[in-house]
Design a protein around this motif. Structure first.
Motif, PDB file in Angstrom:
ATOM      1  N   VAL A  15      15.711 -21.820  -8.180  1.00 21.94           N
ATOM      2  CA  VAL A  15      16.018 -21.149  -9.574  1.00 21.94           C
ATOM      3  C   VAL A  15      15.307 -20.181  -9.637  1.00 21.94           C
ATOM      4  CG1 VAL A  15      16.131 -21.701 -12.033  1.00 21.94           C
ATOM      5  CG2 VAL A  15      16.765 -23.558 -10.413  1.00 21.94           C
ATOM      6  N   ALA A  16      16.043 -19.085 -10.229  1.00 23.78           N
ATOM      7  CA  ALA A  16      15.174 -17.916 -10.334  1.00 23.78           C
ATOM      8  C   ALA A  16      15.280 -17.464 -11.904  1.00 23.78           C
ATOM      9  CB  ALA A  16      15.431 -16.687  -9.380  1.00 23.78           C
ATOM     10  N   PHE A  17      14.065 -17.016 -12.368  1.00 26.65           N
ATOM     11  CA  PHE A  17      14.544 -16.617 -13.903  1.00 26.65           C
ATOM     12  C   PHE A  17      14.140 -15.015 -13.714  1.00 26.65           C
ATOM     13  CE2 PHE A  17      11.519 -15.351 -17.731  1.00 26.65           C
ATOM     14  CZ  PHE A  17      12.754 -15.069 -18.596  1.00 26.65           C
ATOM     15  N   VAL A  18      15.063 -14.350 -13.971  1.00 26.21           N
ATOM     16  CA  VAL A  18      15.126 -12.609 -13.817  1.00 26.21           C
ATOM     17  C   VAL A  18      15.151 -11.911 -15.047  1.00 26.21           C
ATOM     18  CG1 VAL A  18      16.442 -10.522 -12.771  1.00 26.21           C
ATOM     19  CG2 VAL A  18      16.547 -12.968 -11.582  1.00 26.21           C
ATOM     20  N   THR A  19      14.150 -10.869 -15.389  1.00 27.32           N
ATOM     21  CA  THR A  19      14.305 -10.184 -16.596  1.00 27.32           C
ATOM     22  C   THR A  19      14.633  -8.929 -16.033  1.00 27.32           C
ATOM     23  OG1 THR A  19      11.806  -9.317 -16.552  1.00 27.32           O
ATOM     24  CG2 THR A  19      12.073 -11.468 -17.650  1.00 27.32           C
ATOM     25  N   PHE A  95      10.950 -13.148 -11.399  1.00 27.78           N
ATOM     26  CA  PHE A  95      11.168 -11.922 -11.059  1.00 27.78           C
ATOM     27  C   PHE A  95      11.045 -10.988 -12.531  1.00 27.78           C
ATOM     28  CE2 PHE A  95      14.213  -8.395  -9.687  1.00 27.78           C
ATOM     29  CZ  PHE A  95      12.956  -7.344  -9.220  1.00 27.78           C
ATOM     30  N   ASN A  96       9.912 -10.509 -12.706  1.00 26.66           N
ATOM     31  CA  ASN A  96       9.309  -9.847 -13.834  1.00 26.66           C
ATOM     32  C   ASN A  96       9.584  -8.366 -13.657  1.00 26.66           C
ATOM     33  OD1 ASN A  96       8.623 -12.440 -14.756  1.00 26.66           O
ATOM     34  ND2 ASN A  96       6.749 -12.241 -13.710  1.00 26.66           N
ATOM     35  N   ASN A  97      10.728  -8.062 -14.301  1.00 26.26           N
ATOM     36  CA  ASN A  97      11.116  -6.786 -13.969  1.00 26.26           C
ATOM     37  C   ASN A  97      11.657  -5.941 -14.801  1.00 26.26           C
ATOM     38  OD1 ASN A  97      13.142  -4.882 -11.699  1.00 26.26           O
ATOM     39  ND2 ASN A  97      14.540  -5.915 -13.210  1.00 26.26           N
ATOM     40  N   ALA A  98      11.801  -6.327 -16.024  1.00 21.01           N
ATOM     41  CA  ALA A  98      12.147  -5.570 -17.191  1.00 21.01           C
ATOM     42  C   ALA A  98      11.375  -4.263 -17.282  1.00 21.01           C
ATOM     43  CB  ALA A  98      12.197  -6.449 -18.654  1.00 21.01           C
ATOM     44  N   GLY A  99      11.862  -3.052 -17.661  1.00 18.85           N
ATOM     45  CA  GLY A  99      10.985  -2.058 -17.876  1.00 18.85           C
ATOM     46  C   GLY A  99      11.904  -0.790 -18.481  1.00 18.85           C
ATOM     47  N   ILE A 100      10.986  -0.063 -18.822  1.00 23.39           N
ATOM     48  CA  ILE A 100      11.384   1.293 -19.651  1.00 23.39           C
ATOM     49  C   ILE A 100      10.548   2.467 -19.183  1.00 23.39           C
ATOM     50  CG2 ILE A 100      12.483   0.209 -21.758  1.00 23.39           C
ATOM     51  CD1 ILE A 100      10.208   1.019 -23.275  1.00 23.39           C
ATOM     52  N   GLY A 125       4.784  -7.276 -21.237  1.00 24.45           N
ATOM     53  CA  GLY A 125       6.021  -7.888 -20.971  1.00 24.45           C
ATOM     54  C   GLY A 125       5.756  -8.905 -19.802  1.00 24.45           C
ATOM     55  N   VAL A 126       5.073  -8.128 -18.531  1.00 26.60           N
ATOM     56  CA  VAL A 126       4.911  -8.974 -17.487  1.00 26.60           C
ATOM     57  C   VAL A 126       4.007  -9.986 -17.521  1.00 26.60           C
ATOM     58  CG1 VAL A 126       4.026  -8.525 -14.837  1.00 26.60           C
ATOM     59  CG2 VAL A 126       5.867  -7.053 -15.971  1.00 26.60           C
ATOM     60  N   PHE A 127       3.082  -9.849 -18.124  1.00 29.79           N
ATOM     61  CA  PHE A 127       2.145 -10.760 -18.377  1.00 29.79           C
ATOM     62  C   PHE A 127       2.575 -11.886 -19.382  1.00 29.79           C
ATOM     63  CE2 PHE A 127      -1.281 -12.200 -21.875  1.00 29.79           C
ATOM     64  CZ  PHE A 127      -2.038 -12.840 -20.892  1.00 29.79           C
TER      65      PHE A 127
END
Ligand SMILES: NC(=O)c1ccc[n+]([C@@H]2O[C@H](COP(=O)([O-])OP(=O)(O)OC[C@H]3O[C@@H](n4cnc5c(N)ncnc54)[C@H](O)[C@@H]3O)[C@@H](O)[C@H]2O)c1
Length: 260
Positions: A15-19, A95-100, A125-127
């Protein structure tokens, strides 16, 4: 043994959590994992695009659910991770990937509120996500985290000091956490994409003017932008047992941009 194997029945599928899973690199990684049988909890602030990606995964025979997650909001991150465990009974990959990118200003004129927003999404956000994921991973004694940094996490970029500072921070956070958690069965790494053809770079809201982008492409050994799928392939590998000895790395996937 840090990674949980995919073979076996439904309950043993990872199972993966992806932002930031609604678009670009997060979407491509979600689709790639789903093709391997990994079940996805996809988080984003763009609900319409997030739901669309989930539909695309399901149409291709994969398993995915969408959850609204603003990574700046600690409660959203905790709630999403709890939801993944409730839905699927486990969590294996974060997978802590959200970004701007944020807007472009010289440091002396960088608006403090914009600085805070860029640091908040890209670093805090990654933290926030790592804190939520690590609670589960510590309990399981297993898990993999991949944080999205950037080549700009290793270089400066004129006008993008907040983004560069945040992405440098992601690498520091990743390395420190890798040292803390390797002995607890958790593998933590970062990826550093180069310039990739996503909304962030070529979209209407993109922070990079096209003439600047043309100059960047001249500095890429491959002489082209990357595709989200080319980053996703490395993310999928990093999360797999094949990368079992990779801890605390910042992996460049940049068409040779940093080789210059
Ligand atoms: N595209 C590139 O060239 C490039 C290069 C290096 C690093 N990166 C990094 O890759 C990651 C993914 O970017 P991308 O290129 O796929 O861009 P993208 O814009 O296609 O995707 C980013 C996603 O993050 C989501 N998002 C933004 N703020 C959020 C928040 N507060 N909470 C949750 N979700 C949020 C967006 O809605 C979007 O779906 C980012 O961290 C970016 O900094 C991209």
């Amino acid at each position: 043994m840090t990674d949980v194997q995919t073979s076996g029945g439904e309950s043993s599928r990872r199972v993966a959590f992806v932002t930031g899973g609604a678009s670009g690199i997060g979407r491509a990684a979600s689709l790639a994992w789903a093709r391997e049988g990994v079940r996805i909890l996809l988080g984003d602030v763009d609900d319409a695009a997030g739901e669309m990606t989930v539909k695309d995964i399901q149409s291709a025979g994969g398993e995915a659910q969408y959850v609204h997650v603003d990574v700046c909001n600690e409660a959203d991150c905790i709630n999403a991770v709890e939801q993944a465990v409730k839905l699927y009974g486990r969590l294996d990959i974060g997978f802590n990937n959200a970004g701007i990118t944020g807007s472009s200003h010289r440091v002396g004129r960088y608006p403090l509120n914009e600085w805070r927003r860029v640091l908040d999404v890209n670093l805090t956000g990654v933290f926030n996500c790592m804190q939520a994921e690590l609670k589960v991973f510590e309990q399981q004694g297993a898990g993999v985290i991949i944080n999205t940094s950037s080549v700009i996490g290793q270089r400066g970029t004129a006008g993008g000091s907040a983004y560069s500072a945040a992405k440098h921070g992601v690498i520091g956070l990743t390395r420190s956490a890798a040292l803390e958690y390797a002995g607890r069965g958790v593998r933590i790494n970062a990826i550093c994409p180069g310039y990739v053809e996503t909304q962030l770079v070529v979209g209407e809201q993109a922070g990079i003017p096209s003439n600047v982008l043309d100059e960047k492409i001249k500095r890429i050994a491959a002489r082209r932008l990357g595709q989200p799928e080319e980053i996703a392939a490395v993310v999928v590998w990093l999360a797999s047992q094949a990368a079992s000895f990779v801890h605390g790395s910042a992996v460049d996937v940049d068409g040779g941009y940093l080789a210059f």
